[in-house]
Design an enzyme around this catalytic site. Structure first.
Site, PDB file in Angstrom:
ATOM      1  N   SER A   1      -2.224 -13.357  -4.489  1.00 31.90           N
ATOM      2  CA  SER A   1      -0.873 -13.887  -4.303  1.00 31.90           C
ATOM      3  C   SER A   1      -0.680 -15.109  -5.182  1.00 31.90           C
ATOM      4  CB  SER A   1      -0.688 -14.281  -2.842  1.00 31.90           C
ATOM      5  OG  SER A   1       0.418 -15.150  -2.694  1.00 31.90           O
ATOM      6  N   SER A   2       0.574 -15.361  -5.567  1.00 25.88           N
ATOM      7  CA  SER A   2       0.857 -16.522  -6.416  1.00 25.88           C
ATOM      8  C   SER A   2       0.544 -17.846  -5.709  1.00 25.88           C
ATOM      9  CB  SER A   2       2.326 -16.507  -6.846  1.00 25.88           C
ATOM     10  OG  SER A   2       3.167 -16.470  -5.721  1.00 25.88           O
ATOM     11  N   CYS A   3       0.370 -17.805  -4.382  1.00 22.76           N
ATOM     12  CA  CYS A   3       0.091 -19.065  -3.670  1.00 22.76           C
ATOM     13  C   CYS A   3      -1.340 -19.545  -3.881  1.00 22.76           C
ATOM     14  CB  CYS A   3       0.427 -18.957  -2.199  1.00 22.76           C
ATOM     15  SG  CYS A   3      -0.687 -17.893  -1.296  1.00 22.76           S
TER      16      CYS A   3
ATOM     17  N   TYR B   1      -4.369 -18.935   3.737  1.00 23.29           N
ATOM     18  CA  TYR B   1      -4.204 -17.647   3.051  1.00 23.29           C
ATOM     19  C   TYR B   1      -4.676 -17.760   1.599  1.00 23.29           C
ATOM     20  CZ  TYR B   1      -1.629 -13.536   1.310  1.00 23.29           C
ATOM     21  OH  TYR B   1      -1.269 -12.348   0.732  1.00 23.29           O
TER      22      TYR B   1
ATOM     23  N   HIS C   1       8.671 -12.832   5.615  1.00 20.41           N
ATOM     24  CA  HIS C   1       9.012 -13.557   4.391  1.00 20.41           C
ATOM     25  C   HIS C   1      10.527 -13.744   4.307  1.00 20.41           C
ATOM     26  CE1 HIS C   1       4.963 -12.067   3.035  1.00 20.41           C
ATOM     27  NE2 HIS C   1       4.914 -13.337   2.668  1.00 20.41           N
TER      28      HIS C   1
ATOM     29  N   PRO D   1       0.314 -10.949  -7.556  1.00 16.44           N
ATOM     30  CA  PRO D   1       1.751 -10.688  -7.538  1.00 16.44           C
ATOM     31  C   PRO D   1       2.534 -11.930  -7.122  1.00 16.44           C
ATOM     32  CG  PRO D   1       0.543  -9.180  -6.080  1.00 16.44           C
ATOM     33  CD  PRO D   1      -0.385 -10.284  -6.454  1.00 16.44           C
ATOM     34  N   THR D   2       3.735 -12.043  -7.635  1.00 16.15           N
ATOM     35  CA  THR D   2       4.668 -13.072  -7.175  1.00 16.15           C
ATOM     36  C   THR D   2       5.239 -12.647  -5.813  1.00 16.15           C
ATOM     37  OG1 THR D   2       6.476 -14.457  -7.961  1.00 16.15           O
ATOM     38  CG2 THR D   2       6.728 -12.072  -8.289  1.00 16.15           C
TER      39      THR D   2
ATOM     40  N   GLY E   1       0.824  -1.213   0.000  1.00 16.72           N
ATOM     41  CA  GLY E   1       0.000   0.000   0.000  1.00 16.72           C
ATOM     42  C   GLY E   1       0.853   1.255   0.000  1.00 16.72           C
TER      43      GLY E   1
ATOM     44  N   LYS F   1      -7.644 -15.770  -0.518  1.00 20.51           N
ATOM     45  CA  LYS F   1      -7.346 -14.988  -1.726  1.00 20.51           C
ATOM     46  C   LYS F   1      -8.119 -15.522  -2.933  1.00 20.51           C
ATOM     47  CE  LYS F   1      -4.626 -11.808  -0.143  1.00 20.51           C
ATOM     48  NZ  LYS F   1      -5.073 -10.395  -0.213  1.00 20.51           N
TER      49      LYS F   1
END
Ligand code: GFB
Length: 311
Positions: A110-112, A139, A182, A166-167, A21, A143
C-alpha cells in the site's frame, strides 16, 4: 524487462473474496491459466494450515492480495489486528510459497508504507526515509515487513518474488461500512442515504483538504498481471493513476454521481490522515503500463455495483 507467462500455470489468488482478489480473478480469466482459490475456512494467519494448503495445491504462481484492510478510523482504532493479521498473512504465505517452490509471487502492499512527509510524487526510494503517518502506522509496518521478506527471499533463496504498492483503490466488491470503510465506499454510502432521505446536509470527516490519488481496482488488476509478466526486481513498484483530487472535490463528484443535491459539511474533529499521497508511477509507465479508467467513470461503475449489491 523479464518475461514470465501465466499461460497454463496454476495461479493462486490469496484474498479472492476481497475487492482486489476478485478483480484479479476476473482479469486472470483472460490469461489461459488455472486459477486456484482457497476455501473460506483456510486462515492464512495459521502457519500449519497455510503450509498444508500449499503442499496440497502446489501453485506455480501466487498473487498475495489477502489482507486485513480498512479506512482511516478502522486503522487507528484496531492497530493490533492490522499489524498482527497482516504480518502473519505475509510471513505465512511467502514462506509457504518458498517451501513449495512457487515460481513467481507478487506481494501487494500500500502507498501508506511511505513516510508521511515524503516528497511528492512519492518515488519507490522514499521507503524508510522518514516517520510514518500515525493513523495507519500498524498497517504500514506490516506491509513494509512484507516488502522486506520478499527482498530477503530474493537475496537469500533466489525466489522470483516481487512487491507492488497500489495507491488508494476503489471499485466493485468494496466494503461498505459507514465507520470502517475507505473514503469512496463511505461517501457513496452516506451520500446515497442522504439523497434517499432527502437530507439537507451531510457531514463528512476531517477538513476536506487532504489530497488522494485513486485507482479503479480493474486497472490495478490489469497492472498486477502486467507486472507479474514483465517485472523481476527487489523493492516496491508503485501502481498509481496519477489522478489526484481533494476529499472535498471527491465528495462533490460522488454527490453528482449519486444525485445528492444538499450541502456537504466537514467535521475537523475527525482525522485527516496524511495531507497528500500521490505516487510516482514512472517506473511502471516506462515499462509500458498506464491506467485507463478515469475517476468519474470509475465512480459511476462503483455506484452501479453498489446498487446491484443491494438488489
Ligand atoms: O480512505 P481513507 O479512510 O484513508 O480516508 P487514508 C481518506 C480521507 O478521506 C481522509 C477523509 O482524509 C478522511 O478524513 N474522509 C472524509 C473519510 N469522510 C470520510 C468518511 O466518511 N470515511 C472515511 N474513511 N474517510 C488509508 C489507510 O488511509 O488508506 C490504510 O488508513 C490504507 O492503511 C488506505 O493505506 C489505502 O487514505 O487516509
Amino acid at each position: 524487462m523479464s518475461n514470465y507467462s501465466l499461460e497454463r500455470k496454476r495461479v493462486y489468488v490469496a484474498g479472492d473474496r476481497g475487492m482486489v482478489g476478485s478483480a484479479l480473478v476476473r482479469r486472470l480469466a483472460r490469461e489461459g491459466c488455472d486459477i486456484a482459490t482457497a476455501p473460506r475456512a483456510l486462515d492464512l494467519r495459521d502457519q500449519a494450515a497455510t503450509n498444508a494448503w500449499f503442499e496440497a495445491q502446489r501453485p506455480d504462481a501466487v498473487f498475495l492480495a489477502a489482507a486485513r484492510v480498512g479506512g482511516i478510523l478502522a486503522n487507528s482504532e484496531r492497530p493490533g489486528e492490522f499489524l498482527y493479521d497482516n504480518l502473519m498473512i505475509a510471513a505465512n504465505v511467502i514462506e509457504a510459497a518458498r517451501r513449495s517452490a512457487v515460481g513467481k509471487l507478487m506481494f501487494l502492499g500500500s502507498s501508506c508504507i511511505y513516510p508521511k512527509f515524503a516528497p511528492q510524487p512519492i518515488a519507490e526510494d522514499a521507503l524508510l526515509t522518514g516517520p510514518l503517518e500515525e493513523t495507519n502506522e500498524a498497517y504500514a509496518i506490516a506491509k513494509i515487513a512484507g516488502v522486506k521478506l520478499v527482498d530477503a527471499y530474493r537475496a537469500q533463496y533466489g525466489c522470483d518474488f516481487v512487491s507492488v504498492m497500489p495507491t488508494n483503490l476503489y471499485g466493485p466488491g468494496d466494503t461498505y461500512d459507514a465507520a470502517a470503510s475507505h473514503v469512496i465506499p463511505a461517501l457513496i454510502l452516506k451520500l446515497h442515504a442522504a439523497r434517499q432521505a432527502g437530507a439537507e446536509q451531510v457531514t463528512l470527516w476531517g477538513t476536506g483538504t487532504p489530497l488522494r490519488e485513486f485507482l479503479h481496482v480493474d486497472d490495478l488488476a490489469d497492472a498486477c498481471v502486467f507486472v507479474m509478466q514483465h517485472h523481476s526486481a527487489a523493492g516496491p513498484l508503485n501502481i498509481g493513476s496519477g489522478e489526484e483530487i481533494s476529499i472535498a472535490a471527491l465528495a462533490q463528484t460522488i454527490a453528482d454521481v449519486v444525485g445528492y443535491e444538499g450541502d456537504i459539511a466537514f467535521d475537523p474533529a475527525k482525522p485527516d490522515g496524511t495531507p497528500r499521497k500521490l505516487m510516482d508511477s514512472r517506473q511502471l509507465q516506462a515499462m509500458g503500463w498506464n491506467a485507463r479508467i478515469p475517476l468519474t467513470a470509475g465512480l459511476r461503475d462503483a455506484y452501479a455495483a453498489f446498487l446491484r449489491s443491494r438488489g
